[in-house]
Design an enzyme around this catalytic site. Structure first.
Site, mmCIF file in Angstrom:
data_model
loop_
_atom_site.group_PDB
_atom_site.id
_atom_site.type_symbol
_atom_site.label_atom_id
_atom_site.label_comp_id
_atom_site.label_asym_id
_atom_site.label_seq_id
_atom_site.Cartn_x
_atom_site.Cartn_y
_atom_site.Cartn_z
ATOM 1 N N ARG A 126 0.842 -1.197 0.000
ATOM 2 C CA ARG A 126 0.000 0.000 0.000
ATOM 3 C C ARG A 126 0.871 1.238 0.000
ATOM 4 O O ARG A 126 2.015 1.215 0.390
ATOM 5 C CB ARG A 126 -0.905 0.002 1.239
ATOM 6 C CG ARG A 126 -2.016 -1.029 1.165
ATOM 7 C CD ARG A 126 -2.891 -0.986 2.415
ATOM 8 N NE ARG A 126 -3.478 0.319 2.607
ATOM 9 C CZ ARG A 126 -3.213 1.128 3.643
ATOM 10 N NH1 ARG A 126 -2.388 0.749 4.572
ATOM 11 N NH2 ARG A 126 -3.789 2.304 3.724
ATOM 12 N N LYS A 191 2.662 -6.460 12.664
ATOM 13 C CA LYS A 191 1.971 -6.700 11.390
ATOM 14 C C LYS A 191 2.251 -8.119 10.890
ATOM 15 O O LYS A 191 3.393 -8.529 10.750
ATOM 16 C CB LYS A 191 2.447 -5.659 10.360
ATOM 17 C CG LYS A 191 1.806 -5.820 8.998
ATOM 18 C CD LYS A 191 1.874 -4.543 8.186
ATOM 19 C CE LYS A 191 1.434 -4.761 6.755
ATOM 20 N NZ LYS A 191 1.184 -3.517 6.027
ATOM 21 N N ARG A 331 -0.855 4.833 19.551
ATOM 22 C CA ARG A 331 0.091 5.751 20.221
ATOM 23 C C ARG A 331 0.940 5.027 21.233
ATOM 24 O O ARG A 331 2.084 5.403 21.470
ATOM 25 C CB ARG A 331 -0.680 6.893 20.876
ATOM 26 C CG ARG A 331 -1.190 7.845 19.834
ATOM 27 C CD ARG A 331 -1.639 9.132 20.421
ATOM 28 N NE ARG A 331 -0.522 9.854 21.026
ATOM 29 C CZ ARG A 331 -0.667 11.013 21.630
ATOM 30 N NH1 ARG A 331 -1.842 11.573 21.705
ATOM 31 N NH2 ARG A 331 0.361 11.620 22.150
HETATM 32 C C1 BTN Z 1 0.391 -3.762 2.468
HETATM 33 O O1 BTN Z 1 1.151 -2.850 2.115
HETATM 34 O O2 BTN Z 1 0.188 -4.011 3.652
HETATM 35 C C2 BTN Z 1 -0.309 -4.584 1.417
HETATM 36 C C3 BTN Z 1 0.569 -5.674 0.935
HETATM 37 C C4 BTN Z 1 -0.042 -6.523 -0.159
HETATM 38 C C5 BTN Z 1 0.949 -7.515 -0.698
HETATM 39 C C6 BTN Z 1 0.329 -8.497 -1.633
HETATM 40 S S1 BTN Z 1 1.369 -9.875 -1.967
HETATM 41 C C7 BTN Z 1 0.295 -10.403 -3.210
HETATM 42 C C8 BTN Z 1 -0.198 -9.180 -3.948
HETATM 43 N N1 BTN Z 1 0.693 -8.825 -5.026
HETATM 44 C C9 BTN Z 1 1.318 -7.682 -4.799
HETATM 45 O O3 BTN Z 1 2.157 -7.167 -5.568
HETATM 46 N N2 BTN Z 1 0.917 -7.161 -3.640
HETATM 47 C C10 BTN Z 1 -0.085 -7.980 -3.002
#
Ligand code: BTN
Length: 333
Positions: A126, A191, A331
């Site tokens: 993201r 995470k 926080r």
């Molecule tokens: C995040 O940033 O938390 C989201 C991550 C999403 C990763 C997945 S792996 C499979 C799919 N292909 C990608 O290129 N990204 C998503």
């Protein structure tokens, strides 16, 4: 730019199950020279795989893993999900499973296209970040769907998919998994994975949606360090959540695929409304003091759940604000 290292599939398959294999035995099995084996071992190490050299004996994986297998996963899918699959592929390596499905034609109405990869050379996260998952260390999966007429609250699809993914992981015994607005899978303040929804199409016409999920299964130390160095929060993986037991990756992949496909089918008819209550029970931020970064903007307040469109409700000095996009951090973390 240096050429990308190309992995030897046969070598991966020979090492994945664990055990020590001599350079000579590997060379014989693969029909290549010992020097070529050594080069291929170096390539796998570049891809983040931890390979130990055992003096006088050969090579072994520091963390053996179960190779993903389309045939095995297919037998483990729920009936409801199986019935909706238009295409299903498990690739050893791809740039990004999301990019691949977005570039392909959308699946037929009411059906899903699924792409899973052992390794992504350009995994997308993201907010323009990249997604790091060394070979065998995670699940990288995307599911494509075609919404002929977009359902209500399409913007909240990623939240609904989080519910589907969390329930899938609960069903495998990872009961600690919760959700952090908007699209993180977490355990406590660490995470575990994330969801990236991407879309092609017009706002009120047919939409080709691809939802990608990355889940950490068994991250090597170096990968944890590089994720932390990129400014990411504390990370965890399924192995940590099961007290060190090595997760069966095909089971994890099948449960996630089933959960995501069933969620898409339900979202198509009912939108976010049928997921909102479940989302709230999984909300790790509920009632907590948080900081939310949206672009240049930073807001503080107490997280009060999400509204019917999936926006975060943030209370600050007696006023309620609605935040539609951003990155929230506890926080106290
Ligand atoms: C995040 O940033 O938390 C989201 C991550 C999403 C990763 C997945 S792996 C499979 C799919 N292909 C990608 O290129 N990204 C998503």
């Amino acid at each position: 730019m240096a050429p990308r290292p190309v992995m030897n599939d046969g070598l991966v398959a020979l090492l994945a199950g664990g055990g020590v294999r001599s350079g000579e035995a590997l060379a014989r099995a693969l029909g290549i020279s010992r020097a070529a084996v050594w080069k291929q071992i170096a390539t796998l190490r570049k891809l983040g795989v931890e390979i130990e050299a055992v003096a006088g004996q050969g090579y072994r994986l520091a963390r053996p893993f179960e190779l993903l297998d389309a045939g095995v996963i297919a037998t483990l899918l729920s009936d409801a999900a199986s019935a909706r699959i238009a295409s299903f592929e498990v690739l050893r390596s791809v740039d990004s499973t999301n990019a691949r499905l977005l570039a392909a034609p959308p699946p037929p109405e009411g059906c899903a296209a699924v792409c899973i990869a052992e390794y992504q050379t350009a995994g997308r996260g993201r907010r323009g970040r990249s997604w790091v998952a060394p070979l065998g260390a995670g699940i990288c999966m995307s599911v494509a769907w075609r919404f002929t007429s977009p359902p209500p609250q399409l913007g909240a699809l990623g939240l609904a998919m989080g519910v589907g993914a969390a329930r899938a992981l609960h069903s495998l015994g990872y009961g600690l998994v919760q959700l952090k607005w908007p699209n993180d899978l977490v355990a406590g303040d660490a995470k575990l994975g994330g969801i990236l929804s991407e879309m092609q199409g017009e706002m009120d016409g047919p939409a080709h949606v691809v939802v990608g999920i990355g889940v950490n299964v068994d991250l090597p130390k170096a990968a944890r360090e590089s994720i932390a160095a990129a400014g990411n929060p504390r990370v965890t993986d399924l192995r940590e959540l099961s007290d060190g037991a090595v997760p069966a990756r095909n089971d994890v992949a099948a449960s996630l695929a089933s959960g995501l496909i069933e969620t898409l089918a339900r979202f198509e008819v009912a939108g976010f409304a049928t997921f909102r209550a479940a989302w709230s029970t999984l909300d790790v931020l509920a009632g907590e003091d948080v900081v939310v970064h949206s672009g240049e903007r930073m807001q503080e307040g107490r997280a009060c759940g999400v509204d019917q469109d999936g926006a975060l409700m943030l209370e600050h000095e007696g006023r309620m604000q609605r935040i539609v996009a951003g990155e929230a951090t506890l926080r106290r973390a």
